[in-house]
Design a protein around this motif. Structure first.
Motif, PDB file in Angstrom:
ATOM      1  N   ASP A  47      -5.420 -45.925 -31.165  1.00  0.00           N
ATOM      2  CA  ASP A  47      -4.725 -47.204 -31.031  1.00  0.00           C
ATOM      3  C   ASP A  47      -3.771 -47.427 -32.198  1.00  0.00           C
ATOM      4  OD1 ASP A  47      -6.029 -47.730 -28.678  1.00  0.00           O
ATOM      5  OD2 ASP A  47      -7.595 -48.966 -29.592  1.00  0.00           O
ATOM      6  N   ILE A  48      -4.232 -47.087 -33.396  1.00  0.00           N
ATOM      7  CA  ILE A  48      -3.395 -47.285 -34.585  1.00  0.00           C
ATOM      8  C   ILE A  48      -2.133 -46.434 -34.511  1.00  0.00           C
ATOM      9  CG2 ILE A  48      -3.280 -46.890 -37.079  1.00  0.00           C
ATOM     10  CD1 ILE A  48      -6.254 -47.656 -37.190  1.00  0.00           C
ATOM     11  N   ILE A  49      -2.289 -45.152 -34.170  1.00  0.00           N
ATOM     12  CA  ILE A  49      -1.127 -44.260 -34.167  1.00  0.00           C
ATOM     13  C   ILE A  49      -0.165 -44.618 -33.041  1.00  0.00           C
ATOM     14  CG2 ILE A  49      -2.040 -42.412 -32.696  1.00  0.00           C
ATOM     15  CD1 ILE A  49      -0.045 -42.037 -35.967  1.00  0.00           C
ATOM     16  N   LYS A  50      -0.703 -45.052 -31.885  1.00  0.00           N
ATOM     17  CA  LYS A  50       0.189 -45.453 -30.787  1.00  0.00           C
ATOM     18  C   LYS A  50       1.011 -46.672 -31.191  1.00  0.00           C
ATOM     19  CE  LYS A  50      -2.766 -43.745 -27.019  1.00  0.00           C
ATOM     20  NZ  LYS A  50      -3.668 -44.160 -25.905  1.00  0.00           N
ATOM     21  N   ASN A  51       0.354 -47.645 -31.803  1.00  0.00           N
ATOM     22  CA  ASN A  51       1.072 -48.851 -32.232  1.00  0.00           C
ATOM     23  C   ASN A  51       2.075 -48.526 -33.345  1.00  0.00           C
ATOM     24  OD1 ASN A  51      -0.264 -50.538 -30.416  1.00  0.00           O
ATOM     25  ND2 ASN A  51      -1.944 -50.916 -31.832  1.00  0.00           N
ATOM     26  N   SER A 302      11.727 -46.996 -17.822  1.00  0.00           N
ATOM     27  CA  SER A 302      10.390 -47.422 -18.244  1.00  0.00           C
ATOM     28  C   SER A 302      10.188 -47.176 -19.736  1.00  0.00           C
ATOM     29  CB  SER A 302       9.321 -46.654 -17.454  1.00  0.00           C
ATOM     30  OG  SER A 302       9.432 -46.912 -16.079  1.00  0.00           O
ATOM     31  N   SER A 303       9.309 -47.991 -20.335  1.00  0.00           N
ATOM     32  CA  SER A 303       8.872 -47.810 -21.719  1.00  0.00           C
ATOM     33  C   SER A 303       7.371 -47.537 -21.712  1.00  0.00           C
ATOM     34  CB  SER A 303       9.164 -49.056 -22.554  1.00  0.00           C
ATOM     35  OG  SER A 303      10.535 -49.363 -22.550  1.00  0.00           O
ATOM     36  N   GLY A 304       6.879 -46.873 -22.749  1.00  0.00           N
ATOM     37  CA  GLY A 304       5.448 -46.592 -22.780  1.00  0.00           C
ATOM     38  C   GLY A 304       5.038 -45.872 -24.044  1.00  0.00           C
ATOM     39  N   LYS A 305       3.752 -45.590 -24.126  1.00  0.00           N
ATOM     40  CA  LYS A 305       3.183 -44.860 -25.249  1.00  0.00           C
ATOM     41  C   LYS A 305       1.939 -44.144 -24.758  1.00  0.00           C
ATOM     42  CE  LYS A 305       0.701 -49.027 -26.744  1.00  0.00           C
ATOM     43  NZ  LYS A 305       0.437 -49.981 -27.835  1.00  0.00           N
ATOM     44  N   GLY A 306       1.589 -43.041 -25.420  1.00  0.00           N
ATOM     45  CA  GLY A 306       0.411 -42.300 -24.998  1.00  0.00           C
ATOM     46  C   GLY A 306       0.425 -40.884 -25.543  1.00  0.00           C
ATOM     47  N   LEU A 307      -0.497 -40.064 -25.032  1.00  0.00           N
ATOM     48  CA  LEU A 307      -0.631 -38.664 -25.436  1.00  0.00           C
ATOM     49  C   LEU A 307       0.053 -37.788 -24.393  1.00  0.00           C
ATOM     50  CD1 LEU A 307      -1.887 -36.610 -27.420  1.00  0.00           C
ATOM     51  CD2 LEU A 307      -3.961 -36.650 -26.013  1.00  0.00           C
ATOM     52  N   PHE A 308       1.049 -36.988 -24.830  1.00  0.00           N
ATOM     53  CA  PHE A 308       1.822 -36.160 -23.911  1.00  0.00           C
ATOM     54  C   PHE A 308       2.056 -34.785 -24.527  1.00  0.00           C
ATOM     55  CE2 PHE A 308       3.238 -40.592 -23.508  1.00  0.00           C
ATOM     56  CZ  PHE A 308       2.931 -40.831 -22.172  1.00  0.00           C
ATOM     57  N   THR A 309       2.638 -33.895 -23.727  1.00  0.00           N
ATOM     58  CA  THR A 309       3.092 -32.590 -24.209  1.00  0.00           C
ATOM     59  C   THR A 309       4.585 -32.683 -24.475  1.00  0.00           C
ATOM     60  OG1 THR A 309       1.403 -31.435 -22.933  1.00  0.00           O
ATOM     61  CG2 THR A 309       3.280 -30.139 -23.689  1.00  0.00           C
ATOM     62  N   TYR A 317       1.353 -37.718 -29.788  1.00  0.00           N
ATOM     63  CA  TYR A 317       1.310 -39.140 -29.447  1.00  0.00           C
ATOM     64  C   TYR A 317       2.751 -39.645 -29.477  1.00  0.00           C
ATOM     65  CZ  TYR A 317      -3.746 -39.338 -29.652  1.00  0.00           C
ATOM     66  OH  TYR A 317      -5.080 -39.153 -29.388  1.00  0.00           O
ATOM     67  N   SER A 318       3.198 -40.171 -28.357  1.00  0.00           N
ATOM     68  CA  SER A 318       4.600 -40.567 -28.208  1.00  0.00           C
ATOM     69  C   SER A 318       4.718 -42.031 -27.821  1.00  0.00           C
ATOM     70  CB  SER A 318       5.300 -39.715 -27.137  1.00  0.00           C
ATOM     71  OG  SER A 318       5.352 -38.362 -27.511  1.00  0.00           O
ATOM     72  N   ALA A 319       5.831 -42.620 -28.276  1.00  0.00           N
ATOM     73  CA  ALA A 319       6.289 -43.919 -27.781  1.00  0.00           C
ATOM     74  C   ALA A 319       7.733 -43.722 -27.353  1.00  0.00           C
ATOM     75  CB  ALA A 319       6.178 -44.994 -28.860  1.00  0.00           C
ATOM     76  N   TYR A 320       8.102 -44.312 -26.225  1.00  0.00           N
ATOM     77  CA  TYR A 320       9.448 -44.079 -25.705  1.00  0.00           C
ATOM     78  C   TYR A 320       9.982 -45.343 -25.048  1.00  0.00           C
ATOM     79  CZ  TYR A 320       6.839 -43.502 -21.328  1.00  0.00           C
ATOM     80  OH  TYR A 320       6.011 -43.692 -20.256  1.00  0.00           O
ATOM     81  N   ALA A 321      11.320 -45.421 -25.015  1.00  0.00           N
ATOM     82  CA  ALA A 321      11.971 -46.595 -24.414  1.00  0.00           C
ATOM     83  C   ALA A 321      13.403 -46.224 -24.058  1.00  0.00           C
ATOM     84  CB  ALA A 321      11.956 -47.787 -25.378  1.00  0.00           C
ATOM     85  N   PRO A 322      13.942 -46.793 -22.969  1.00  0.00           N
ATOM     86  CA  PRO A 322      15.344 -46.525 -22.624  1.00  0.00           C
ATOM     87  C   PRO A 322      16.279 -47.276 -23.559  1.00  0.00           C
ATOM     88  CG  PRO A 322      14.406 -48.113 -21.105  1.00  0.00           C
ATOM     89  CD  PRO A 322      13.276 -47.669 -21.999  1.00  0.00           C
ATOM     90  N   VAL A 331      17.232 -42.041 -23.529  1.00  0.00           N
ATOM     91  CA  VAL A 331      15.864 -42.460 -23.813  1.00  0.00           C
ATOM     92  C   VAL A 331      15.563 -42.083 -25.256  1.00  0.00           C
ATOM     93  CG1 VAL A 331      14.907 -40.296 -22.896  1.00  0.00           C
ATOM     94  CG2 VAL A 331      13.433 -42.266 -23.172  1.00  0.00           C
ATOM     95  N   MET A 332      14.954 -42.998 -25.995  1.00  0.00           N
ATOM     96  CA  MET A 332      14.571 -42.759 -27.387  1.00  0.00           C
ATOM     97  C   MET A 332      13.074 -42.466 -27.435  1.00  0.00           C
ATOM     98  SD  MET A 332      14.986 -45.286 -30.701  1.00  0.00           S
ATOM     99  CE  MET A 332      16.780 -45.260 -30.609  1.00  0.00           C
ATOM    100  N   ILE A 333      12.709 -41.395 -28.157  1.00  0.00           N
ATOM    101  CA  ILE A 333      11.315 -40.961 -28.224  1.00  0.00           C
ATOM    102  C   ILE A 333      10.909 -40.818 -29.688  1.00  0.00           C
ATOM    103  CG2 ILE A 333       9.667 -39.152 -27.586  1.00  0.00           C
ATOM    104  CD1 ILE A 333      11.511 -38.423 -25.257  1.00  0.00           C
ATOM    105  N   ALA A 334       9.747 -41.380 -30.041  1.00  0.00           N
ATOM    106  CA  ALA A 334       9.141 -41.189 -31.371  1.00  0.00           C
ATOM    107  C   ALA A 334       7.758 -40.590 -31.157  1.00  0.00           C
ATOM    108  CB  ALA A 334       9.046 -42.512 -32.124  1.00  0.00           C
ATOM    109  N   GLU A 335       7.428 -39.532 -31.919  1.00  0.00           N
ATOM    110  CA  GLU A 335       6.165 -38.847 -31.663  1.00  0.00           C
ATOM    111  C   GLU A 335       5.626 -38.191 -32.921  1.00  0.00           C
ATOM    112  OE1 GLU A 335       7.565 -36.334 -28.555  1.00  0.00           O
ATOM    113  OE2 GLU A 335       8.198 -34.719 -29.905  1.00  0.00           O
ATOM    114  N   VAL A 336       4.317 -37.908 -32.899  1.00  0.00           N
ATOM    115  CA  VAL A 336       3.647 -37.214 -34.002  1.00  0.00           C
ATOM    116  C   VAL A 336       2.568 -36.319 -33.394  1.00  0.00           C
ATOM    117  CG1 VAL A 336       1.935 -39.050 -34.362  1.00  0.00           C
ATOM    118  CG2 VAL A 336       2.520 -37.509 -36.250  1.00  0.00           C
TER     119      VAL A 336
END
Length: 603
Positions: A47-51, A302-309, A317-322, A331-336
């Motif tokens: 939850d912390i890393i997604k936020n 769509s916007s969202g966050k979660g665990l992806f490849t 762990y990514s967060a993305y938004a158009p 689309v902008m993507i931030a991930e770790v």
């Protein structure tokens, strides 16, 4: 089977049965506590890393939106400038007056015979050919050259109504060509001009997506343009700027808060990158394909966050938004990386397992010495272990004064409880991390907004004022560019410390962006008290900045809104403080402004 086991236990001596029962419950308790602890910590970390990724994404998106907004404002200004209008008119007329092959003539004197190298052709002011065009070039070129150099532009183009590039700053191979039927008619520059030329909408800014531009060594570029009209609103042509990719890369490649494996980047509608990855050595814009779940969802709005490849095949762990600008959809993507996120959890689990293993071995050893004990102490301690396994840390562990086996078991229970308390302490630390900035230790935006809700509610009951102070460091980007991000981070920490020391203990100081801070001043009796406290903050930060000559160009712009006079909503208060801060910036920076109704009118 159960009957047989019961009969077997009935025939086992108590000095064997009691240790066996105790060992069994101790093992179950440790397993349950370990599993529950691991699951809870794993969920909290996720939850912390997604936020955190979402906050970083919002920060990058805000910076990019501000960048595009400033570009649009500049285009509107230049498109209506009498200087640009007169220059386009003079260059168009003198271009038409050139006899014979105008393209060959201008390329010969400004490119082929240019005394400067290809990368410095813009230094050439004018040849001595006696033409009216060269006379106009000698007058306007220094002005436009300074305009390009002082802004984030690569080149500037003036195009007449027939599509002739009558003027450019850089004098690349596209100079003096025709965008409608010339060699670059299929380029993104030509397509942008065609749209401007066809629509001819006054005050409309146009933008082209990032693409390879052959006249500029096939480097990725985008273009922004606006139609130009004379004083009688007659269409004259277009003003177009070529934009480099570096400003976008600087926004997307900020490493603060991203850890060792985190990054943020842009993806276009063709699933190709529109900004460079911090992990790839070579330019990968329009070369690296990102056909992932976040990119597909983001391009669908769509916007969202979660665990992806991710595009490298790694679990992240990514967060993305158009994000869009003038019809261009990205689309902008931030991930770790997942491995980096759970490395501390894995290390902690190993320590927890090793500690429990020691405790278990000790319990086993002690259990065999409990055969001579009576059943009551055993039942009491078993009950205690079960309560601890349910995370009831209020349970008091009875420590017997006896030095025999019962006393040893009681000590083992103390160790077990201490481990559980350490787990709870770690959970509290994780919750603290979720509400505080990793770099400065200040409160996060979300935490500050929650506090503001509480403060304003209390203010309604007491009848006093609450002030929201929006602080932005002027020219902070120059610190990172000139001295590196480590120096920038130290400056942010120093400013954060100064802000905290300048206000009262009951006030809240938060970091809500890269160089943006929020102060929540509660229980303020009147405007004068607010002004005095803001003056103190400004003075203290200036003293901090004066400690080093490096930061002589850094100042702070501050906006102030007041509850309940300016707004009754927490979002409205922050937004109005933000507007007041921008007014302070536009009025010369390095001072503060209180919000007034003109801020909304000027917006």
């Amino acid at each position: 089977m159960g009957k047989k086991i019961e009969l077997m236990l009935e025939n086992v001596s108590i000095n064997k049965k009691l240790p066996a029962v105790m060992i069994f419950f101790a093992l179950i308790s440790m397993i349950v506590a370990g599993v529950v602890s691991y699951i809870n910590i794993k969920v909290n970390v996720e939850d912390i890393i997604k936020n955190n990724m979402l906050s970083l994404l919002q920060s990058r998106k805000s910076s990019l939106t501000n960048y595009f907004s400033s570009l649009e404002d500049e285009m509107l200004f230049h498109g209506q400038s009498p200087l640009v209008r007169d220059a386009l008119e003079k260059f168009s007329q003198s271009f038409d007056d050139i006899p014979n092959n105008r393209e060959r003539y201008l390329k010969n004197i400004y490119i082929r015979d240019n005394p400067f190298s290809s990368g410095q052709r813009d230094h050439f002011l004018s040849p001595d050919d006696g033409s009216v065009y060269s006379e106009k070039h000698q007058y306007y070129h220094p002005i436009f050259l300074n305009l390009v150099r002082s802004n984030t532009y690569y080149d500037m183009f003036l195009v007449d109504t027939d599509g002739h590039l009558v003027y450019t700053v850089k004098k690349d191979e596209d100079y003096a060509t025709n965008l409608i039927h010339g060699p670059w008619k299929d380029s993104s520059l030509s397509k942008l001009f065609s749209k401007i030329n066809n629509e001819r909408k006054p005050g409309e800014v146009y933008y082209s997506d990032i693409d390879f531009y052959e006249p500029n060594n096939n480097m990725p570029s985008s273009f922004i343009g606006i139609p130009v009209f004379d004083r009688n609103v007659n269409y004259m042509g277009a003003l177009i700027f070529q934009l480099p990719i570096e400003p976008i890369n600087k926004i997307m490649q900020v490493t603060a808060g991203m850890g060792a494996t985190g990054e943020s980047y842009l993806v276009g509608s063709d699933f190709l990158m529109r900004s460079d990855s911090r992990f790839l050595e070579h330019n990968n814009i329009l070369k690296t394909r990102v056909d992932t779940v976040p990119s597909r969802d983001g391009l669908q709005g769509s916007s969202g966050k979660g665990l992806f490849t991710d595009y490298r095949g790694r679990r992240v762990y990514s967060a993305y938004a158009p994000i869009s600008f003038k019809g261009v959809e990205w689309v902008m993507i931030a991930e770790v990386d997942q491995d980096e996120v759970f490395q501390p959890v894995s290390e902690m689990s190993q320590i927890f397992l090793f500690t429990n293993l020691i405790v278990f071995v000790f319990v086993v050893f002690s259990g065999y010495l409990l055969g001579v004990s009576i059943s009551n102490p055993i039942r009491t301690m078993t009950s205690t272990m079960l309560r601890l396994a349910k995370n009831d840390l209020s349970t008091n562990v009875y420590i017997s004064k006896r030095e025999d086996e019962i006393g040893q078991m009681a000590k083992a229970l103390v160790v077990f409880k201490n481990n559980a308390e350490k787990r709870e302490e770690l959970k509290s630390q994780l919750e603290h991390l979720a509400n505080h900035d990793n770099l400065t230790g200040l409160a996060t935006r979300d935490f500050a907004m929650k506090k503001l809700e509480v403060i304003t509610q209390a203010s309604k009951e007491k009848g006093n004022y609450v002030s929201v102070v929006f602080v932005d460091l002027d020219n902070f980007k120059k610190v990172n560019d000139s001295f590196g991000h480590q120096t920038g981070d130290r400056l942010l920490c120093d400013v954060a410390k100064t802000l905290t020391e300048s206000v009262r203990q009951t006030d809240v100081v938060a970091r809500i962006g890269g160089d943006e801070f929020l102060l929540l001043l509660a229980n303020m009796p009147d405007y004068n008290a607010i002004k005095l406290l803001v003056d103190e903050v400004m003075s203290s930060v200036r003293v901090t900045l004066s400690h080093s000559d490096k930061f002589s160009f850094v100042s702070l712009s501050v906006g102030v809104s007041i509850f309940p006079n300016d707004d009754n909503s927490i979002n409205g208060l922050v937004a109005k403080a933000d507007k007041a801060m921008y007014r302070a910036k536009s009025n010369g920076k390095n001072h503060y402004c209180f919000w007034n109704e003109q801020d909304d009118i000027d917006e």
